[in-house]
Write a protein that holds these residues in place. Structure first.
Motif, PDB file in Angstrom:
ATOM      1  N   SER A 178       0.852  -1.191   0.000  1.00 39.47           N
ATOM      2  CA  SER A 178       0.000   0.000   0.000  1.00 39.47           C
ATOM      3  C   SER A 178       0.883   1.234   0.000  1.00 39.47           C
ATOM      4  O   SER A 178       2.071   1.161   0.343  1.00 39.47           O
ATOM      5  CB  SER A 178      -0.918   0.005   1.222  1.00 39.47           C
ATOM      6  N   ALA A 179       0.291   2.340  -0.401  1.00 39.73           N
ATOM      7  CA  ALA A 179       1.032   3.601  -0.414  1.00 39.73           C
ATOM      8  C   ALA A 179       0.039   4.731  -0.217  1.00 39.73           C
ATOM      9  O   ALA A 179      -1.145   4.590  -0.546  1.00 39.73           O
ATOM     10  CB  ALA A 179       1.762   3.772  -1.741  1.00 39.73           C
ATOM     11  N   GLY A 211      14.929  25.630  -6.066  1.00 43.53           N
ATOM     12  CA  GLY A 211      14.322  26.947  -5.836  1.00 43.53           C
ATOM     13  C   GLY A 211      13.668  27.112  -4.485  1.00 43.53           C
ATOM     14  O   GLY A 211      13.269  28.207  -4.122  1.00 43.53           O
ATOM     15  N   PHE A 212      13.501  26.004  -3.743  1.00 47.10           N
ATOM     16  CA  PHE A 212      12.794  26.100  -2.463  1.00 47.10           C
ATOM     17  C   PHE A 212      13.601  25.433  -1.348  1.00 47.10           C
ATOM     18  O   PHE A 212      14.097  24.322  -1.536  1.00 47.10           O
ATOM     19  CB  PHE A 212      11.435  25.394  -2.546  1.00 47.10           C
ATOM     20  N   PRO A 213      13.709  26.089  -0.198  1.00 50.43           N
ATOM     21  CA  PRO A 213      14.289  25.396   0.956  1.00 50.43           C
ATOM     22  C   PRO A 213      13.272  24.379   1.487  1.00 50.43           C
ATOM     23  O   PRO A 213      12.090  24.706   1.638  1.00 50.43           O
ATOM     24  CB  PRO A 213      14.517  26.526   1.970  1.00 50.43           C
ATOM     25  N   VAL A 214      13.738  23.174   1.695  1.00 46.11           N
ATOM     26  CA  VAL A 214      12.837  22.091   2.119  1.00 46.11           C
ATOM     27  C   VAL A 214      13.326  21.524   3.442  1.00 46.11           C
ATOM     28  O   VAL A 214      14.528  21.345   3.646  1.00 46.11           O
ATOM     29  CB  VAL A 214      12.804  20.962   1.054  1.00 46.11           C
ATOM     30  N   GLY A 215      12.389  21.252   4.338  1.00 46.49           N
ATOM     31  CA  GLY A 215      12.714  20.542   5.568  1.00 46.49           C
ATOM     32  C   GLY A 215      11.961  19.226   5.580  1.00 46.49           C
ATOM     33  O   GLY A 215      10.875  19.136   5.000  1.00 46.49           O
ATOM     34  N   GLY A 216      12.530  18.232   6.229  1.00 44.44           N
ATOM     35  CA  GLY A 216      11.811  16.953   6.257  1.00 44.44           C
ATOM     36  C   GLY A 216      12.566  15.897   7.020  1.00 44.44           C
ATOM     37  O   GLY A 216      13.674  16.136   7.524  1.00 44.44           O
ATOM     38  N   LYS A 217      11.961  14.731   7.110  1.00 47.96           N
ATOM     39  CA  LYS A 217      12.595  13.633   7.848  1.00 47.96           C
ATOM     40  C   LYS A 217      12.188  12.320   7.198  1.00 47.96           C
ATOM     41  O   LYS A 217      11.011  12.123   6.844  1.00 47.96           O
ATOM     42  CB  LYS A 217      12.121  13.663   9.314  1.00 47.96           C
ATOM     43  N   THR A 218      13.154  11.461   7.096  1.00 49.50           N
ATOM     44  CA  THR A 218      12.890  10.135   6.541  1.00 49.50           C
ATOM     45  C   THR A 218      12.464   9.184   7.660  1.00 49.50           C
ATOM     46  O   THR A 218      12.781   9.401   8.826  1.00 49.50           O
ATOM     47  CB  THR A 218      14.160   9.567   5.885  1.00 49.50           C
ATOM     48  N   GLY A 219      11.800   8.120   7.278  1.00 46.94           N
ATOM     49  CA  GLY A 219      11.429   7.092   8.244  1.00 46.94           C
ATOM     50  C   GLY A 219      11.501   5.724   7.595  1.00 46.94           C
ATOM     51  O   GLY A 219      11.023   5.545   6.472  1.00 46.94           O
ATOM     52  N   THR A 220      12.154   4.798   8.270  1.00 44.98           N
ATOM     53  CA  THR A 220      12.225   3.424   7.775  1.00 44.98           C
ATOM     54  C   THR A 220      11.967   2.528   8.973  1.00 44.98           C
ATOM     55  O   THR A 220      12.823   2.383   9.846  1.00 44.98           O
ATOM     56  CB  THR A 220      13.621   3.127   7.175  1.00 44.98           C
ATOM     57  N   ALA A 221      10.768   1.972   9.033  1.00 46.96           N
ATOM     58  CA  ALA A 221      10.386   1.177  10.200  1.00 46.96           C
ATOM     59  C   ALA A 221      10.150  -0.266   9.788  1.00 46.96           C
ATOM     60  O   ALA A 221       9.433  -0.527   8.819  1.00 46.96           O
ATOM     61  CB  ALA A 221       9.125   1.751  10.828  1.00 46.96           C
ATOM     62  N   GLN A 222      10.781  -1.169  10.530  1.00 43.62           N
ATOM     63  CA  GLN A 222      10.576  -2.591  10.263  1.00 43.62           C
ATOM     64  C   GLN A 222       9.146  -2.957  10.661  1.00 43.62           C
ATOM     65  O   GLN A 222       8.630  -2.466  11.679  1.00 43.62           O
ATOM     66  CB  GLN A 222      11.564  -3.408  11.094  1.00 43.62           C
ATOM     67  N   LYS A 223       8.519  -3.784   9.840  1.00 43.96           N
ATOM     68  CA  LYS A 223       7.131  -4.156  10.134  1.00 43.96           C
ATOM     69  C   LYS A 223       7.068  -5.187  11.259  1.00 43.96           C
ATOM     70  O   LYS A 223       7.963  -6.021  11.404  1.00 43.96           O
ATOM     71  CB  LYS A 223       6.451  -4.725   8.883  1.00 43.96           C
ATOM     72  N   ILE A 224       5.999  -5.110  11.997  1.00 37.54           N
ATOM     73  CA  ILE A 224       5.808  -6.058  13.096  1.00 37.54           C
ATOM     74  C   ILE A 224       5.335  -7.391  12.523  1.00 37.54           C
ATOM     75  O   ILE A 224       4.452  -7.433  11.658  1.00 37.54           O
ATOM     76  CB  ILE A 224       4.798  -5.498  14.118  1.00 37.54           C
ATOM     77  N   ASP A 225       5.963  -8.447  12.997  1.00 36.48           N
ATOM     78  CA  ASP A 225       5.563  -9.792  12.582  1.00 36.48           C
ATOM     79  C   ASP A 225       4.368 -10.235  13.431  1.00 36.48           C
ATOM     80  O   ASP A 225       4.441 -10.157  14.660  1.00 36.48           O
ATOM     81  CB  ASP A 225       6.742 -10.763  12.784  1.00 36.48           C
ATOM     82  N   ASP A 234      11.478  -9.862   9.062  1.00 39.79           N
ATOM     83  CA  ASP A 234      12.721  -9.602   8.334  1.00 39.79           C
ATOM     84  C   ASP A 234      12.430  -9.072   6.935  1.00 39.79           C
ATOM     85  O   ASP A 234      11.612  -9.626   6.202  1.00 39.79           O
ATOM     86  CB  ASP A 234      13.533 -10.906   8.214  1.00 39.79           C
ATOM     87  N   GLY A 235      13.108  -7.992   6.581  1.00 40.03           N
ATOM     88  CA  GLY A 235      13.031  -7.479   5.210  1.00 40.03           C
ATOM     89  C   GLY A 235      11.729  -6.803   4.848  1.00 40.03           C
ATOM     90  O   GLY A 235      11.499  -6.503   3.676  1.00 40.03           O
ATOM     91  N   LYS A 236      10.866  -6.572   5.835  1.00 40.59           N
ATOM     92  CA  LYS A 236       9.596  -5.898   5.538  1.00 40.59           C
ATOM     93  C   LYS A 236       9.576  -4.544   6.244  1.00 40.59           C
ATOM     94  O   LYS A 236       9.672  -4.494   7.473  1.00 40.59           O
ATOM     95  CB  LYS A 236       8.409  -6.752   5.992  1.00 40.59           C
ATOM     96  N   TYR A 237       9.461  -3.507   5.452  1.00 36.71           N
ATOM     97  CA  TYR A 237       9.567  -2.160   6.010  1.00 36.71           C
ATOM     98  C   TYR A 237       8.400  -1.270   5.570  1.00 36.71           C
ATOM     99  O   TYR A 237       7.854  -1.441   4.474  1.00 36.71           O
ATOM    100  CB  TYR A 237      10.865  -1.491   5.539  1.00 36.71           C
ATOM    101  N   VAL A 238       8.081  -0.357   6.467  1.00 35.92           N
ATOM    102  CA  VAL A 238       7.218   0.768   6.082  1.00 35.92           C
ATOM    103  C   VAL A 238       8.151   1.961   5.970  1.00 35.92           C
ATOM    104  O   VAL A 238       8.766   2.366   6.966  1.00 35.92           O
ATOM    105  CB  VAL A 238       6.131   1.049   7.142  1.00 35.92           C
ATOM    106  N   VAL A 239       8.278   2.502   4.767  1.00 32.68           N
ATOM    107  CA  VAL A 239       9.194   3.624   4.565  1.00 32.68           C
ATOM    108  C   VAL A 239       8.387   4.895   4.333  1.00 32.68           C
ATOM    109  O   VAL A 239       7.278   4.845   3.785  1.00 32.68           O
ATOM    110  CB  VAL A 239      10.161   3.371   3.388  1.00 32.68           C
ATOM    111  N   ASP A 268       4.275   0.879   2.135  1.00 33.05           N
ATOM    112  CA  ASP A 268       4.341  -0.331   2.936  1.00 33.05           C
ATOM    113  C   ASP A 268       4.875  -1.462   2.060  1.00 33.05           C
ATOM    114  O   ASP A 268       4.253  -1.839   1.065  1.00 33.05           O
ATOM    115  CB  ASP A 268       2.918  -0.654   3.433  1.00 33.05           C
ATOM    116  N   GLU A 269       6.046  -1.980   2.434  1.00 36.15           N
ATOM    117  CA  GLU A 269       6.691  -3.079   1.715  1.00 36.15           C
ATOM    118  C   GLU A 269       6.955  -2.743   0.254  1.00 36.15           C
ATOM    119  O   GLU A 269       6.485  -3.431  -0.660  1.00 36.15           O
ATOM    120  CB  GLU A 269       5.851  -4.362   1.806  1.00 36.15           C
TER     121      GLU A 269
END
Lengths: 121, 588
Positions: B249-250, B491-505, B512-517, B537-538
């Motif tokens: 999903s996205a 042309g624009f100053p951008v602020g932000g933050k990345t997220g990479t969370a391992q999915k709960i089994d 393993d190897g399943k992430y929500v980014v 998601d994945e």
């Protein structure tokens, strides 16, 4: 005396008959007017109903046209149409845009033709 | 007259009198005692309560473009008792083409004496009108009888899949089942009208005997905060990303931080509200309010903001990041890269888990929990989308020993995407937590605004000064030194933050190897007009590439760049015209 009495006894009661006739005519006219008015009311009612139907039909057509318009002017539909007619529209590249600096006090007003300012008053 | 005759005469008189008495009694019974019953019975046969349908209100975007409307349709009815024998083939031949039916079968159906046969539902108004004219002109101008067209309507969504999760859909009875259609059902539905009418023996209304009634009240129109232009940009970019990374999903949410207005909201998979029955169950979920995920490193914004607000650190405070491995509570916490000392600014820019954990430890569990709640996590935002969940934030007494090191990096908490973008919006707008708004106004059929939804500030979360510091740090994230260089917008100053969370089994622990980014950012960073969250998601990428900065940041950039153009945001660094200087000819 006797002759006069006989004459009076045989005289046609014109006034009474006239009154009766007038009453009958009046009643007749009232009746006819009543019927006529009723007919006109019914005819008016039918016309009103027809007008209501026409109005409803126009509303339905309007709504139908509005729905159709909404369907053919969606962005997806317009993009399809653009592709069909082969208009090669491309976004203006940022380096082709020149912005006029209005300044703090909105000086950009000054470059408007004078006629516009007159018209705005 | 003899005595016998007198008796007979008297008997006849008595009999006649008795007969009249009985008749009179019966009349009294009918006219007086059973008056109400017979009056109602008579009224029932000639009077009728005519229902006047109300139109369901439309749904429009912020600019008034139609997103949901009503399309009038007709149901074609055949009255077999009126159709003359022998005219069935002619009728069938006339109807079959426009209705898309087989003429032979239609003729056989028309031959039945059934007075109410539904031949076809959902016939377009134009088709029905054409058929009506053809039927009137048929048979040498005499017309063909027995066919009539009943009014009907259906809800249409001209943009199809676009914004489907926000709009929702209606059921067969025209009642809202999901989305705004459901949330604002009372406003959209309106109320039916009625009037008492009398009919003549042919069933025609006698207008002059029209009784009491009530006019229908059409439903109100709902105007959303969504800008269809931005929604279209978001949908096209999300569709491209969905095709490229094939995630489970996205979603993308675009918000105006100053007001909390949602400018666009798109989910994948999605559905077509015109045909909700064909949609999958997964496609119907509005993940912006129903998805509960561990946010991962995007949550470090909350930790850093809390530490700065409580003056436990400044952006320049150095944090020892233990070379990438920090043992606490019997568990080892690792960074993606080994770092020594990092400033708080760099903790965010490099997304150091250990740095975030140490900041949280300076704060303490109670203060960290307080700020998490102040940023709106663990409670519903109040957005007018049905089914919103509050997420999950455990109170400190339920934390484990290592929670103080895991929660700061977005583990052990579950948030919804709408909460996340709202919280980041608070940093972008100077510290005000705004309630997300999806509805701008409710307008009645006459065009008068009956209800407006002005911006609602839930609370001040952090000071303007702290917000400015966090924005500065988040700008560094979107630089060559940060984790989201791909989110830069020319042309624009951008602020932000990345997220990479391992999915709960579901079986326990992490899969393993399943992430929500994800990537959540805003621009222009100094006076933010837009806050954008991109979450997948994945996502299917090559090994070692499934990071928010690599998957979601480029999508953010594409969306932000196009939306900035759409909103005519003036770039900070204005590109010069081709050639650098205007020529005399160009000046004129």
């Amino acid at each position: 005396m006797a002759a006069n009495r006989r004459k009076n006894q045989n005289a046609v009661p014109v006034v009474a008959i006239g009154k009766c006739v007038l009453a009958v005519v009046f009643l007749g006219l009232v009746g006819l007017s009543h019927v006529s008015l009723k007919n006109r009311l019914h005819a008016g009612g039918r016309q009103l109903k027809e007008c209501e139907k026409e109005l409803a039909a126009v509303r339905v057509k309007n709504q139908s046209a509005r729905a159709r318009l909404a369907q053919i002017t969606t962005r997806a539909a317009l993009e399809r149409r653009l592709a069909e007619v082969g208009l090669a529209l491309v976004p203006i590249a940022p380096d082709r845009i020149v912005r006029l600096d209005a300044g703090a006090g909105g000086v950009i007003e000054a470059i408007r033709p004078a006629a516009n300012e007159e018209g705005g008053r | 007259m003899t005595g016998r005759m007198k008796v007979r005469f008297l008997m006849v008189c008595v009999a006649v009198a008795a007969a009249f008495t009985v008749c009179s009694m019966r009349l009294v019974q009918l006219q007086v005692f059973r008056h109400d019953y017979y009056w109602a019975l008579a009224a029932q046969t000639r009077t009728d309560k005519e229902t006047i349908a109300a139109q369901r209100g439309s749904i429009q975007d912020a600019g008034g473009e139609l997103l949901a409307a009503n399309e009038p349709l007709r149901t074609v009815i055949a009255d077999g008792s009126v159709i003359k024998d022998g005219t069935e083939p002619a009728l069938a031949a006339l109807l079959a083409g426009p209705l898309g039916m087989d003429a032979g079968q239609l003729a056989r159906r028309l031959a039945a004496d059934d007075p109410y046969m539904v031949l076809k539902k959902g016939v377009a108004e134009g088709v029905a009108e054409g058929l009506g004219q053809a039927l009137a002109a048929a048979n040498g101008g005499a017309g063909l009888r027995g066919i009539h067209f009943e009014p009907a309507a259906r809800r249409i969504y001209p943009n199809g899949h676009l914004l489907s999760h926000v709009l929702g859909f209606v059921n067969a009875e025209g009642r809202g089942v999901d989305g705004i259609e459901r949330a604002l059902e009372d406003q959209l539905r309106g109320s039916e009208g009625f009037r008492w009418i009398e009919r003549d023996r042919k069933g025609r209304e006698l207008v002059i005997y029209r009784g009491e009634g009530r006019a229908p009240r059409d439903g109100n129109d709902v105007r959303l905060t969504v800008d269809l232009g931005i929604q279209h940009i978001v949908e096209s970019e999300l569709a491209a990303a969905f095709a490229q990374f094939k995630p489970e999903s996205a979603l993308v949410v675009v918000m105006r931080p100053a007001t909390g207005e949602i400018l666009a909201l798109a989910n994948r998979p999605d559905f077509d509200p015109n045909e909700p029955g064909k949609g999958s169950a997964a496609g119907m979920i509005d993940r912006s309010v129903l998805l509960m995920v561990e946010p991962g490193s995007t949550f470090k914004i909350v930790t850093a903001a809390a530490a700065l607000e409580e003056r436990k650190a400044t952006l320049e405070t150095m944090i020892q990041c233990e070379g990438g491995s920090f043992s606490y509570g019997g568990k080892v916490l690792r960074d993606h890269h080994p770092y020594g000392e990092l400033s708080v600014e760099d903790v965010l820019a490099k997304s150091s888990n250990i740095g975030a954990a140490k900041l949280a430890m300076r704060l303490g569990d109670l203060k960290l929990y307080e700020y998490i709640r102040r940023f709106g996590f663990g409670e519903r935002t109040g957005v007018l989308l049905p089914g919103e969940i509050p997420g999950q934030v455990h109170p400190p007494h339920r934390w484990t020993k290592i929670s103080i090191t895991r929660i700061p990096m977005g583990h052990e908490v579950a948030v919804t995407p709408i909460q996340l973008v709202t919280a980041v919006g608070a940093v972008a707008n100077g510290g005000h937590l705004m309630m997300p708004q999806i509805v701008k106004a409710i307008v009645n059929a006459a065009g008068t605004v009956v209800q407006q939804f002005p911006p609602v500030e839930v609370r001040r979360v952090i000071s303007e000064e702290t917000a400015a510091h966090i924005r500065r740090a988040l700008q560094k994230v979107v630089s060559d030194k940060g984790t989201a260089a791909l989110a830069r917008v020319p042309g624009f100053p951008v602020g932000g933050k990345t997220g990479t969370a391992q999915k709960i089994d579901p079986k326990g622990g992490y899969a393993d190897g399943k992430y929500v980014v994800s990537f959540v950012g805003f621009l222009p960073a100094d006076r933010a007009e837009l806050a954008i969250l991109v979450m997948m998601d994945e996502a299917q990428t090559v090994a070692g590439m499934n990071y928010g900065g690599l998957v979601c940041a480029p999508v953010f950039r594409q969306i932000a760049e196009r939306v900035a153009r759409h909103l005519d945001l003036v770039p900070a660094a204005e590109p010069l015209p081709a050639g650098g200087v205007l020529t005399k000819a160009e000046e004129h």
